[in-house]
Design a protein around this motif. Structure first.
Motif, PDB file in Angstrom:
ATOM      1  N   UNK A 220       0.825  -1.208   0.000  1.00  0.00           N
ATOM      2  CA  UNK A 220       0.000   0.000   0.000  1.00  0.00           C
ATOM      3  C   UNK A 220       0.865   1.267   0.000  1.00  0.00           C
ATOM      4  N   UNK A 221       0.221   2.377  -0.294  1.00  0.00           N
ATOM      5  CA  UNK A 221       0.835   3.706  -0.163  1.00  0.00           C
ATOM      6  C   UNK A 221       0.353   4.313   1.143  1.00  0.00           C
ATOM      7  N   UNK A 222       1.285   4.718   1.997  1.00  0.00           N
ATOM      8  CA  UNK A 222       0.907   5.355   3.259  1.00  0.00           C
ATOM      9  C   UNK A 222       0.878   6.865   3.041  1.00  0.00           C
ATOM     10  N   UNK A 223      -0.312   7.426   3.100  1.00  0.00           N
ATOM     11  CA  UNK A 223      -0.482   8.871   2.905  1.00  0.00           C
ATOM     12  C   UNK A 223       0.187   9.636   4.036  1.00  0.00           C
ATOM     13  N   UNK A 224      -0.011   9.172   5.258  1.00  0.00           N
ATOM     14  CA  UNK A 224       0.584   9.801   6.430  1.00  0.00           C
ATOM     15  C   UNK A 224       0.404   8.877   7.617  1.00  0.00           C
ATOM     16  N   UNK A 225       1.254   9.060   8.624  1.00  0.00           N
ATOM     17  CA  UNK A 225       1.105   8.394   9.919  1.00  0.00           C
ATOM     18  C   UNK A 225       1.062   9.499  10.962  1.00  0.00           C
ATOM     19  N   UNK A 226      -0.064   9.624  11.642  1.00  0.00           N
ATOM     20  CA  UNK A 226      -0.323  10.758  12.520  1.00  0.00           C
ATOM     21  C   UNK A 226      -0.637  10.250  13.920  1.00  0.00           C
ATOM     22  N   UNK A 227      -0.144  10.975  14.921  1.00  0.00           N
ATOM     23  CA  UNK A 227      -0.485  10.689  16.314  1.00  0.00           C
ATOM     24  C   UNK A 227      -1.408  11.774  16.822  1.00  0.00           C
ATOM     25  N   UNK A 228      -2.525  11.397  17.433  1.00  0.00           N
ATOM     26  CA  UNK A 228      -3.459  12.377  17.988  1.00  0.00           C
ATOM     27  C   UNK A 228      -3.726  12.051  19.453  1.00  0.00           C
ATOM     28  N   UNK A 229      -3.995  13.093  20.217  1.00  0.00           N
ATOM     29  CA  UNK A 229      -4.366  12.928  21.615  1.00  0.00           C
ATOM     30  C   UNK A 229      -5.803  12.414  21.703  1.00  0.00           C
ATOM     31  N   UNK A 230      -6.224  12.104  22.899  1.00  0.00           N
ATOM     32  CA  UNK A 230      -7.608  11.658  23.112  1.00  0.00           C
ATOM     33  C   UNK A 230      -8.538  12.870  23.070  1.00  0.00           C
ATOM     34  N   UNK A 231      -8.642  13.442  21.891  1.00  0.00           N
ATOM     35  CA  UNK A 231      -9.402  14.675  21.692  1.00  0.00           C
ATOM     36  C   UNK A 231     -10.183  14.531  20.389  1.00  0.00           C
ATOM     37  N   UNK A 232     -11.500  14.568  20.469  1.00  0.00           N
ATOM     38  CA  UNK A 232     -12.317  14.314  19.280  1.00  0.00           C
ATOM     39  C   UNK A 232     -12.111  15.372  18.202  1.00  0.00           C
ATOM     40  N   UNK A 233     -11.963  16.637  18.597  1.00  0.00           N
ATOM     41  CA  UNK A 233     -11.771  17.702  17.609  1.00  0.00           C
ATOM     42  C   UNK A 233     -10.458  17.510  16.852  1.00  0.00           C
ATOM     43  N   UNK A 234      -9.419  17.097  17.566  1.00  0.00           N
ATOM     44  CA  UNK A 234      -8.132  16.869  16.923  1.00  0.00           C
ATOM     45  C   UNK A 234      -8.224  15.686  15.963  1.00  0.00           C
ATOM     46  N   UNK A 235      -8.921  14.645  16.375  1.00  0.00           N
ATOM     47  CA  UNK A 235      -9.078  13.467  15.522  1.00  0.00           C
ATOM     48  C   UNK A 235      -9.832  13.832  14.242  1.00  0.00           C
ATOM     49  N   UNK A 236     -10.931  14.537  14.372  1.00  0.00           N
ATOM     50  CA  UNK A 236     -11.715  14.946  13.202  1.00  0.00           C
ATOM     51  C   UNK A 236     -10.896  15.869  12.307  1.00  0.00           C
ATOM     52  N   UNK A 237     -10.082  16.724  12.934  1.00  0.00           N
ATOM     53  CA  UNK A 237      -9.224  17.611  12.155  1.00  0.00           C
ATOM     54  C   UNK A 237      -8.247  16.858  11.280  1.00  0.00           C
ATOM     55  N   UNK A 238      -7.722  15.736  11.766  1.00  0.00           N
ATOM     56  CA  UNK A 238      -6.812  14.910  10.975  1.00  0.00           C
ATOM     57  C   UNK A 238      -7.545  14.317   9.777  1.00  0.00           C
ATOM     58  N   UNK A 239      -8.755  13.827  10.001  1.00  0.00           N
ATOM     59  CA  UNK A 239      -9.536  13.273   8.887  1.00  0.00           C
ATOM     60  C   UNK A 239      -9.760  14.326   7.804  1.00  0.00           C
ATOM     61  N   UNK A 240     -10.071  15.546   8.224  1.00  0.00           N
ATOM     62  CA  UNK A 240     -10.302  16.624   7.261  1.00  0.00           C
ATOM     63  C   UNK A 240      -9.009  17.043   6.555  1.00  0.00           C
ATOM     64  N   UNK A 241      -7.918  17.085   7.313  1.00  0.00           N
ATOM     65  CA  UNK A 241      -6.643  17.536   6.754  1.00  0.00           C
ATOM     66  C   UNK A 241      -6.175  16.633   5.622  1.00  0.00           C
ATOM     67  N   UNK A 242      -6.437  15.352   5.726  1.00  0.00           N
ATOM     68  CA  UNK A 242      -5.958  14.420   4.720  1.00  0.00           C
ATOM     69  C   UNK A 242      -7.034  14.002   3.726  1.00  0.00           C
ATOM     70  N   UNK A 243      -8.125  14.739   3.686  1.00  0.00           N
ATOM     71  CA  UNK A 243      -9.129  14.552   2.649  1.00  0.00           C
ATOM     72  C   UNK A 243      -9.894  13.251   2.731  1.00  0.00           C
ATOM     73  N   UNK A 244     -10.028  12.697   3.951  1.00  0.00           N
ATOM     74  CA  UNK A 244     -10.739  11.437   4.101  1.00  0.00           C
ATOM     75  C   UNK A 244     -12.173  11.558   3.603  1.00  0.00           C
TER      76      UNK A 244
END
Length: 409
Positions: free
Chosen positions: A216-240
């Motif tokens: 596979x191609x790995x678009x990114x590997x990201x670490x997020x805190x236990x924070x829902x806003x941060x998690x959703x922000x990652x999904x948006x940032x990478x065009x999920x």
């Protein structure tokens, strides 16, 4: 609880192949062809010399011998790449290099080893026969011939053949685009000093490399805190949500605790299309799968447990084979072998257990390696197989045949 087989089928059904794509050769290598390749030209393109030596008329040197050499003038040099090819006149020789176009008028090549190597006049010490040391046009590939087939992996030689035929691109089954997200407020990146209560992040590194190794191609590997806003922000940032990612793999945040960010984002009841289940296996019981993103984006998500061994074993059991099937790659499953157990093992009733092991292929024996707990990453890092112990088995005596998954191929 869901069985391992049921969850394997669910993950396989979830991760779907992308449409075929036409890619540059460097990007197509390692992928599976989605269309036959038909040669647009012949190989060789033209008659050429198979040796460094001299283009001659065979009859002119028929009597040549070391003690009775034939001497011929050398009016022309024909290096590889010369485009104005002079016709050979009888009674002469053209010095010619390997791969150089073969001149009209000649019918053989004398290797330089059978001459004195002269540049203006050459002494030839051996006879030859017509056609000797000539590569004929189309002798390798005739124009119009199918040379590579749908379903074939583009290897380095296959890419080289395509390039030799003048093809800069191939139509292949493209790589799955994977976003890896590790969750946990305790996680910090390697190289950063640890504060009390913090640990270094490892799942993202491990799962990213596992996904790449699977093709596979790995678009990114990201670490997020236990924070829902941060998690959703990652999904948006990478065009999920816009179809830029085919698969999201998360680790952590799927257990029964109060701070389970993955469950908090997607709804603990599966109301947003992500369903959390328990699989009858050890390690790796808490799992989740679903579809996320805008309608039609078809982005899959597989949520894995947070303990490192649980995450990697879950990837091996569920994600790796599904990824490879979605890319039409051969051998999606790890090779399975039967080995003889060298020590007694016990296993929990009702759960299919995957234990780390050391397989000796020469003796056909296997040894359990390390304790079964899912935080012992050290032993997984050095294991070369997984022991697959059925859910109904609770004890395996020494000498028991056991199925193992070979992790080396």
């Amino acid at each position: 609880m869901r069985s391992v087989e049921e969850h394997q089928r669910a993950v396989t059904d979830l991760i779907r192949a992308r449409p075929p794509a036409t890619l540059a050769l460097s990007d197509a290598t390692g992928l599976v062809l989605s269309a036959d390749v038909v040669a647009p030209i012949s190989l060789p393109v033209f008659d050429n010399s198979a040796m460094d030596g001299y283009a001659v008329v065979a009859d002119d040197v028929s009597g040549a011998a070391p003690d009775h050499p034939v001497t011929l003038p050398v009016p022309e040099d024909i290096p590889a790449g010369r485009t104005d090819i002079p016709t050979l006149k009888p009674g002469t020789a053209h010095r010619i290099m390997t791969g150089a176009p073969f001149p009209d008028g000649a019918d053989a090549v004398i290797p330089v080893e059978d001459t004195d190597g002269g540049a203006e006049v050459v002494r030839i010490n051996a006879p030859t026969t017509p056609g000797r040391h000539i590569r004929r046009a189309g002798g390798d590939v005739a124009a119009g011939t199918t040379v590579l087939w749908t379903g074939q992996v583009v290897t380095a030689p296959a890419a080289g053949l395509a390039s030799a035929l003048g093809l800069a691109e191939l139509t292949v089954q493209p790589r799955q685009r994977v976003l890896v997200i590790s969750t946990g407020s305790e996680l910090v990146t390697a190289g950063t000093p640890l504060a009390p209560g913090q640990i270094y992040e490892s799942n993202g590194v491990m799962l990213s490399e596992a996904a790449r190794e699977a093709g596979a191609e790995v678009v990114a590997a990201v670490t997020v805190a236990d924070d829902t806003a941060e998690f959703i922000g990652v999904l948006d940032r990478y065009g999920v949500r816009d179809g830029a990612v085919d698969l999201v793999i998360t680790s952590g945040g799927v257990s029964a605790g109060a701070y389970e960010v993955v469950k908090d984002v997607f709804g603990r009841d599966g109301g947003q299309g992500v369903h959390f289940v328990k699989v009858a296996m050890q390690p790796g019981m808490p799992q989740g799968i679903g579809k996320i993103g805008a309608p039609g984006s078809d982005c899959a998500i597989v949520t894995l447990p947070g303990n490192p061994v649980s995450a990697q074993v879950s990837f091996e059991v569920f994600v790796r084979p599904a990824l490879r099937r979605a890319m039409h790659l051969p051998n999606p499953d790890r090779p399975r072998r039967t080995a003889t157990l060298r020590e007694k093992l016990v296993s929990p009733a009702g759960k299919r257990q995957f234990r780390r092991g050391l397989l000796d292929p020469e003796t056909g024996t296997v040894t359990n390696y390390g304790p079964p707990a899912s935080h012992h990453l050290r032993y997984l890092a050095c294991a070369n197989c997984l022991l697959d112990i059925a859910a109904e088995v609770t004890e395996l005596p020494v000498g028991t045949p056991v199925e193992v998954w070979d992790l080396t191929t």
